[in-house]
Design an enzyme around this catalytic site. Structure first.
Site, PDB file in Angstrom:
ATOM      1  N   CYS D  33       0.815  -1.209   0.000  1.00 10.10           N
ATOM      2  CA  CYS D  33       0.000   0.000   0.000  1.00 10.10           C
ATOM      3  C   CYS D  33       0.848   1.259   0.000  1.00 10.10           C
ATOM      4  O   CYS D  33       0.341   2.368  -0.133  1.00 10.10           O
ATOM      5  CB  CYS D  33      -0.907   0.046   1.219  1.00 10.10           C
ATOM      6  SG  CYS D  33      -1.893  -1.424   1.445  1.00 10.10           S
ATOM      7  N   CYS D 102      -3.380   7.842   6.975  1.00 12.45           N
ATOM      8  CA  CYS D 102      -2.073   7.875   7.640  1.00 12.45           C
ATOM      9  C   CYS D 102      -2.240   8.080   9.135  1.00 12.45           C
ATOM     10  O   CYS D 102      -1.506   7.504   9.948  1.00 12.45           O
ATOM     11  CB  CYS D 102      -1.209   9.004   7.081  1.00 12.45           C
ATOM     12  SG  CYS D 102      -0.738   8.771   5.362  1.00 12.45           S
TER      13      CYS D 102
END
Ligand code: PLP
Ligand code: PLP
Lengths: 137, 389, 389, 137
Positions: D33, D102
């Site tokens: 990813c 994130c």
């Protein structure tokens, strides 16, 4: 889009007007299509001694009218009938494609006026050219 | 030649000096691609965002409701095909009017070939679409109504609020091509029932090659130009940063002018022009509506003469005008707009459009009023139909 | 910060000063609509005609074979959808490659939804499409092959002549997206078997928002943007005169540079950059073909680090670079191009593209060679995968 | 797109590195990813006395890693587990939508490291959070 020559004639056309005692008058075109030319001929001894035009139409229609009258002036009828739309276009330094029909109209205008003259004189009429549809761009 | 008088602002406007100044840094200096993450790109992105704010403020939209396009025609195509392809499983009927710009009409005609059903509403002698005609035309399978805000050839402003309200009542999307109106007439998309609206920078003193489409929040369309996903995926392609910045500035300046009612000056000059021409020239008629018209727009038909020769004679005098729509002036057919308001061909051929700009002066109008009658006169003197006096 | 070094010319280029100078008169002075008959319009028309000549000369086409568009993406869409809609009664099969720009790929995907059949050719590890793969893929109902001239992310130049020849043999139209190649590699459409070709001004020092499509004489397409009939009816909308003039000038300047083989300088600097990086940085690889690549293009993957943080660190040092394609850098998926050449995701995430320009200097390259290794090092020191030394 | 605060932390992140004798180590994310965070905790009396991170990822991944380590440093385990992704994002002055994951990763990284610590101590492991798919823009 137009040549300088054409624009000059459009701005200052020659032979504009009518001849009151014309020997032959030709009217071609159609107001619906946006251009009509009316040609007046004065003829002596089968020679075109004077010619005038009235035109409703675009710059090319006015300039080709003026040019064709210049080209036939002083010519015999026979010579005048040989003046083609190409001659008119060439004399103007060319025409944009969508305006070529104006030079055809000019050629036909002269023929129509000559026909009128011949008819009045009782002479055989030339075979009539077909009426055209409005030109399309 | 005495003057240069440009009266063809419906065809295009000069770029305002302030607009050009705003654009200049974005060609060679802040030239980044707005999609790049580095400093060059971020600067460009900021500029595009600001322009979006400015354009949205002109019509009281949200910035997220504006996408930039490669011009007015493109925006019209995006709107109409975008709704058509998005809704084609719901219905395939689209309604438009007989006097739309070709960017709308020809798009509809193409969709017709692709299996859509198009209804073209007639207009009255002033070029107004009657709301009741629209109401009658809406069917259960109608997915879109597209009717322009104001006409480019005859200046008529449509009853947009009424038309849009009918669409809203019937649950049909309403697109309006406001290319001629935006920046010149106050438009508030929060108040008006409009779902999609087309604008073009170059009709409001911005650059050519950039347009915008207002898409009301929630309205879904299929993109016309696929690719990198710019403009929320609805108009892919590297953004024309300088052009967009120019549009932003032009929109901001237009907002100012509208707020200060500066268009009143144009309207007054236009009225002097219309009144003067109708007074001085016989067999002349105004085309379009006398009052419900664009503030800068004057259009006429003069009997017995033809429009192209008229405008070329005016051109020789330094006056820039048009006959019918600039886009179709290569054609010999008289304009579909003039025919739709019921003018016979021979009269429609004698059309002239004079469209004023923010810098048009009294003297410019005087100059036209002095010269136009002479030109008309001299062409009529040449015409087999002209009066002789 | 020591320098500003822009190495993202594949994303966009600055407008050349000479190009900007050529454009300037057409904003506020010679601002006419090229479709207007008056002096303002004729001047604009002339300028557009001249630009068309200049662009056609860049690729040895006839002026009548060039139409101007609102950018590269738009030209791709016009070409592909234009052929698809024109030929859909003959067949509905279109062939493209896995590493096309989204303007091509997403257009094909949309057509797939609309009932077309799309074959996506694979590429080898260098991003080259094998001609024999194309030959195998062509079917009796194939109407179009669209394969780019050179790739924007990895710089690989395709064997266009061989690919085009196969299409010609089979009587299938061949479109190539030459947005990255045009102006940088000599292209002669009289010699190469190309039917349609896309270009964009802003990748060759012209302005953004203007592109061109070469359409070989005799090739018929359906327009994407309907309207006033500009560009031979194939791209309606008021011409972006200034932008088109800028494209013309940019094309003329590019023709000059190509004639003088000035791209050799770029190629040499690029080679120094590639060799220097591969020498100085461990676990780095060049992506794309080593020799069959755009003369200004260098692209890499660095293990153990991620591209966005790499380019933002470079940006802080004044170096403008990109990771993958600028158009998709908002996305978190690694680029489809890097995956198609067989890179695993974790390596593809560490991509960096450095694309040189005509004004890139030795010192610029030195600066990058000095700083890039440090930046890579410092990010690797932060990475759980990085080597520790 | 990023706030100044975030860029500052990205350029000069705090607590970078590893703790060789860490009491808890958490690794979250997936190189496929494009982002992996590894968090190292030094814990004394259920209090985080030192914390470091190693991150492979974008600027936001690095900045959120740095921020979350700052936020949990000196806190008890219990307090640290209450630090949410929103706290991280807020402390950075906000995150662009496509980078919100994130901050989730940062939150999860701490939790994973705490879990590791608890597991090593033989204490009950908290309920494992599901592995997420790669985020999509
Ligand atoms: C190969 C390729 N095709 C098409 C495009 C799209 O061009 P534009 O962004 O000008 O629309 C680009 C550039 O972004 C490109 O690199
Ligand atoms: C009403 C209207 N719609 C659409 C357009 C098309 O805009 P553009 O020529 O900028 O594509 C024009 C102008 O030509 C217009 O007047």
């Amino acid at each position: 889009m137009y040549t300088e020559k054409l624009m000059q004639l459009f701005m200052n056309p020659k032979n504009v007007g009518r001849i009151e005692d014309a020997d032959g008058i030709g009217e071609v075109g159609n107001p619906i299509c946006g251009d009509v030319m009316k040609i007046y001929l004065k003829i002596e001894d089968d020679r075109i001694v004077d010619v005038k035009f009235e035109t409703f139409g675009c710059a090319a229609a006015i300039a080709t009218s003026s040019m064709v009258t210049e080209l036939v002036k002083g010519k015999t009828i026979e010579e005048a009938l040989k003046v083609s739309n190409k001659d008119v276009a060439e004399a103007l330094g060319g025409l944009p494609p969508q305006k070529v029909h104006c030079s055809l109209l000019a050629e036909e205008g002269i023929k129509a006026a000559v026909d009128d003259y011949l008819a009045k004189k009782g002479k055989t009429k030339r075979e009539a050219s077909e009426t055209r549809q409005c030109a399309k761009a | 030649m005495n003057r240069f008088v440009y009266l063809d602002h419906s065809a295009t406007t000069p770029v305002d000096q302030k607009v050009l100044e705003a654009m200049l840094p974005f060609f060679s200096m802040d030239f980044g691609n707005p999609n790049s993450l580095h400093a060059w790109g971020r600067k460009a992105r900021q500029a595009v965002d600001q322009a979006r704010d400015e354009v949205s403020r002109l019509i009281n939209a949200e910035p997220s409701e504006i996408i930039f396009t490669g011009g007015g025609s493109e925006a019209d195509n995006i709107a109409i095909k975008g709704v058509a392809f998005a809704k084609k499983d719901k219905g395939r009927h689209i309604i438009t009017s007989a006097i739309e710009h070709h960017a709308v009409l020809d798009t509809c005609k193409w969709l017709e070939k692709e299996g859509f059903d198009i209804t073209i509403l007639p207009v009255d002698e002033y070029g107004t679409i009657r709301p009741e005609e629209l109401r009658k035309a809406i069917r259960p399978d109608t997915i879109l109504v597209t009717i322009h805000f104001a006409n480019n050839e005859i200046g008529t402003v449509q009853p947009i609020e009424q038309l849009g309200n009918i669409c809203r009542e019937q649950g049909v999307l309403f697109h309006t091509d406001a290319v001629q109106a935006a920046g010149h007439i106050s438009i508030d998309v929060k108040k008006l029932p409009i779902d999609l609206m087309t604008m073009a920078a170059h009709k409001m003193y911005g650059p050519k090659g950039v347009g915008a489409l207002y898409i009301k929040k929630g309205v879904k369309i299929v993109p016309l130009i696929h690719g990198g996903g710019q403009e929320r995926g609805l108009r892919s392609g590297t953004e024309n940063t300088a052009g967009i910045v120019g549009f932003g500035k032009a929109a901001a300046l237009a907002s100012d002018r509208l707020a200060k009612e500066e268009t009143e000056k144009e309207r007054n000059l236009r009225d002097r022009l219309i009144d003067g021409i109708l007074e001085k020239i016989e067999d002349a008629m105004l085309t379009g509506h006398r009052t419900e018209r664009l503030p800068f727009h004057a259009s006429f038909c003069f009997r017995y003469i033809e429009g192209e020769s008229l405008l070329l004679r005016l051109d020789a005098l330094g006056i820039g005008a048009s006959s019918g729509s600039a886009c179709t002036s290569g054609s010999l057919e008289p304009s579909h707009v003039l025919l739709a308001i019921g003018l016979p061909h021979e009269i429609a051929h004698g059309s002239l459009r004079l469209t004023l700009g923010k810098d048009t002066s009294e003297e410019d109008i005087d100059y036209v009023l002095e010269n136009l009658p002479k030109v008309v006169e001299s062409l009529r003197a040449m015409s087999p139909y002209g009066k002789r006096g």
